[in-house]
Design an enzyme around this catalytic site. Sequence first.
Site, mmCIF file in Angstrom:
data_model
loop_
_atom_site.group_PDB
_atom_site.id
_atom_site.type_symbol
_atom_site.label_atom_id
_atom_site.label_comp_id
_atom_site.label_asym_id
_atom_site.label_seq_id
_atom_site.Cartn_x
_atom_site.Cartn_y
_atom_site.Cartn_z
ATOM 1 N N GLY A 1 70.650 96.022 7.025
ATOM 2 C CA GLY A 1 71.596 95.269 6.193
ATOM 3 C C GLY A 1 70.887 94.103 5.525
ATOM 4 O O GLY A 1 70.138 93.381 6.180
ATOM 5 N N ARG B 1 68.973 102.254 5.084
ATOM 6 C CA ARG B 1 68.875 102.757 6.456
ATOM 7 C C ARG B 1 68.332 104.171 6.341
ATOM 8 O O ARG B 1 68.696 104.898 5.415
ATOM 9 C CB ARG B 1 70.233 102.703 7.139
ATOM 10 C CG ARG B 1 70.734 101.253 7.252
ATOM 11 C CD ARG B 1 71.836 101.110 8.268
ATOM 12 N NE ARG B 1 72.055 99.716 8.594
ATOM 13 C CZ ARG B 1 72.939 98.922 7.981
ATOM 14 N NH1 ARG B 1 73.688 99.406 7.011
ATOM 15 N NH2 ARG B 1 73.082 97.672 8.340
ATOM 16 N N ASP C 1 67.419 94.188 14.342
ATOM 17 C CA ASP C 1 66.912 94.820 15.567
ATOM 18 C C ASP C 1 66.512 96.277 15.356
ATOM 19 O O ASP C 1 65.491 96.723 15.880
ATOM 20 C CB ASP C 1 67.896 94.668 16.737
ATOM 21 C CG ASP C 1 69.238 95.312 16.464
ATOM 22 O OD1 ASP C 1 69.562 95.600 15.289
ATOM 23 O OD2 ASP C 1 69.983 95.536 17.440
ATOM 24 N N THR D 1 68.599 89.117 9.949
ATOM 25 C CA THR D 1 69.881 89.837 9.974
ATOM 26 C C THR D 1 70.993 88.818 10.107
ATOM 27 O O THR D 1 70.835 87.828 10.835
ATOM 28 C CB THR D 1 69.968 90.825 11.156
ATOM 29 O OG1 THR D 1 71.339 91.184 11.355
ATOM 30 C CG2 THR D 1 69.460 90.235 12.470
ATOM 31 N N ILE D 2 72.112 89.077 9.437
ATOM 32 C CA ILE D 2 73.224 88.128 9.586
ATOM 33 C C ILE D 2 73.855 88.222 10.975
ATOM 34 O O ILE D 2 74.616 87.346 11.377
ATOM 35 C CB ILE D 2 74.322 88.330 8.511
ATOM 36 C CG1 ILE D 2 75.030 89.679 8.667
ATOM 37 C CG2 ILE D 2 73.771 88.135 7.109
ATOM 38 C CD1 ILE D 2 76.359 89.756 7.927
ATOM 39 N N ASP D 3 73.551 89.302 11.728
ATOM 40 C CA ASP D 3 74.239 89.527 13.011
ATOM 41 C C ASP D 3 73.753 88.595 14.135
ATOM 42 O O ASP D 3 74.453 88.407 15.122
ATOM 43 C CB ASP D 3 74.060 90.979 13.462
ATOM 44 C CG ASP D 3 74.668 91.969 12.483
ATOM 45 O OD1 ASP D 3 75.551 91.562 11.705
ATOM 46 O OD2 ASP D 3 74.257 93.141 12.492
ATOM 47 N N ASP E 1 71.565 89.244 16.354
ATOM 48 C CA ASP E 1 71.536 90.034 17.593
ATOM 49 C C ASP E 1 70.113 90.397 18.012
ATOM 50 O O ASP E 1 69.914 91.305 18.811
ATOM 51 C CB ASP E 1 72.368 91.321 17.416
ATOM 52 C CG ASP E 1 71.915 92.151 16.225
ATOM 53 O OD1 ASP E 1 71.030 91.704 15.485
ATOM 54 O OD2 ASP E 1 72.458 93.253 16.032
ATOM 55 N N GLY F 1 79.123 91.358 12.213
ATOM 56 C CA GLY F 1 78.267 91.069 13.360
ATOM 57 C C GLY F 1 77.923 92.301 14.173
ATOM 58 O O GLY F 1 77.267 92.213 15.204
ATOM 59 N N ARG F 2 78.427 93.432 13.750
ATOM 60 C CA ARG F 2 78.235 94.695 14.473
ATOM 61 C C ARG F 2 78.660 94.509 15.935
ATOM 62 O O ARG F 2 79.786 94.136 16.156
ATOM 63 C CB ARG F 2 76.782 95.150 14.353
ATOM 64 C CG ARG F 2 76.661 96.657 14.507
ATOM 65 C CD ARG F 2 75.258 97.140 14.318
ATOM 66 N NE ARG F 2 74.922 97.313 12.928
ATOM 67 C CZ ARG F 2 73.788 97.837 12.514
ATOM 68 N NH1 ARG F 2 72.881 98.222 13.380
ATOM 69 N NH2 ARG F 2 73.540 97.976 11.238
ATOM 70 N N GLU G 1 91.997 78.729 16.656
ATOM 71 C CA GLU G 1 92.815 78.596 17.868
ATOM 72 C C GLU G 1 92.354 79.590 18.937
ATOM 73 O O GLU G 1 92.381 79.305 20.129
ATOM 74 C CB GLU G 1 94.292 78.833 17.543
ATOM 75 C CG GLU G 1 95.042 77.588 17.069
ATOM 76 C CD GLU G 1 94.511 77.000 15.765
ATOM 77 O OE1 GLU G 1 94.070 77.771 14.902
ATOM 78 O OE2 GLU G 1 94.528 75.761 15.638
#
Length: 322
Positions: free
Chosen positions: A11, A72, A103, A125-127, A129, A170-171, A187
Amino acid sequence: MRRIAVLTSGGDAPGMNAAVRAATRTAVGRGVEVIGVRRGYAGLIEGDFVGLTARDVAGIIEFGGTILESDRCLEFKTPEGRARAAAHLDRAAVQGLIVIGGDGSQAGALVLSNEGFAVNGVASTIDNDLPGSDVTIGVDTAVNVALEAIDRLRTTASSHRRLFIVEVMGRNCGYLALAAGLAGGAEVIVAPERELSPARVVELLHEARQRGKRHAVVVVAEGARTNGRTLYQHLCDEHAVDFDPRLTILGHIQRGARPSAFDRLLATRLAARAAELLISGEAGLLIGLRNGAATATPLVRVIGQPKPLPAEFLALSESMQL
Ligand code: ADP
Ligand code: F6P
């Protein structure tokens, strides 16, 4: 080393262009030629290469996405696919590769490295992870995009006494949800690492109502079992809360933004270090940010390892919900 290649994979993440620029200029500054590989591992397998000079990477630092494009590619997971890639690298006299990605992309880099090719990874990566980097390229921008959306939704929620569910990307990782939720004063925050059943979310919203809240924002990670649609459906089916619910799924809006100053600097630091190390013969490394410094960790120590959410963020997400 006379010639290296650089690719972006998985991504896209805001800051990838800054990383391509920094890797290229670092190499060129050391007298090393740079080849850009288009479309990640798919372009590597097809030999879709383009020469990159210092001028070719001018005027890109401020843009999201990646000028090299990304993809990918299942075929790269096969020995045959990687053999095709290696043949193209060999034919183009490329002696080292920089992989800018998350990853999955770094798992690919490790396989290539284990097969004897000199590869360094740049954590992007924006995730968020990927172990080996406290924060990865693109996260800061993506969190800010989500935050801007949350702020706007809270404004309209407060005008109408509504409940907004905001689903972020965020997968399988809840970092984006946790960071954007904390910064946006959500909240309730639901993440794969912090699952809450729809019924539990309803309880928390009732409690918030009793404490005097007249509107609410619930941030959920796309990878949570209780994702946006599940929660929204539960609220509609059960008429479970006094708030009038609405659902917003942010999706790819979080990916294409102009990179923040933080992401541009991070990308520049990490990619420059990755190129320096590669050129000096140190390969098989992931370059990430650890304790504020651009740090190299062997890919083999990174891939397949868990990356827990920061305990401090998790604790704060509880204690801030009063
Ligand atoms: P990200 O890098 O953003 O996590 P993906 O998980 O989609 O993105 O991985 C990007 C690409 O990396 C995959 O499409 C594939 O080409 C390659 N890749 C992922 N895992 C492996 C693996 N185990 N072996 C070889 N290549 C891999
Ligand atoms: O890995 C980055 C990411 O944006 C994830 O957060 C998301 O789940 C996935 O990519 C979306 O993939 P695609 O762009 O292929 O729809």
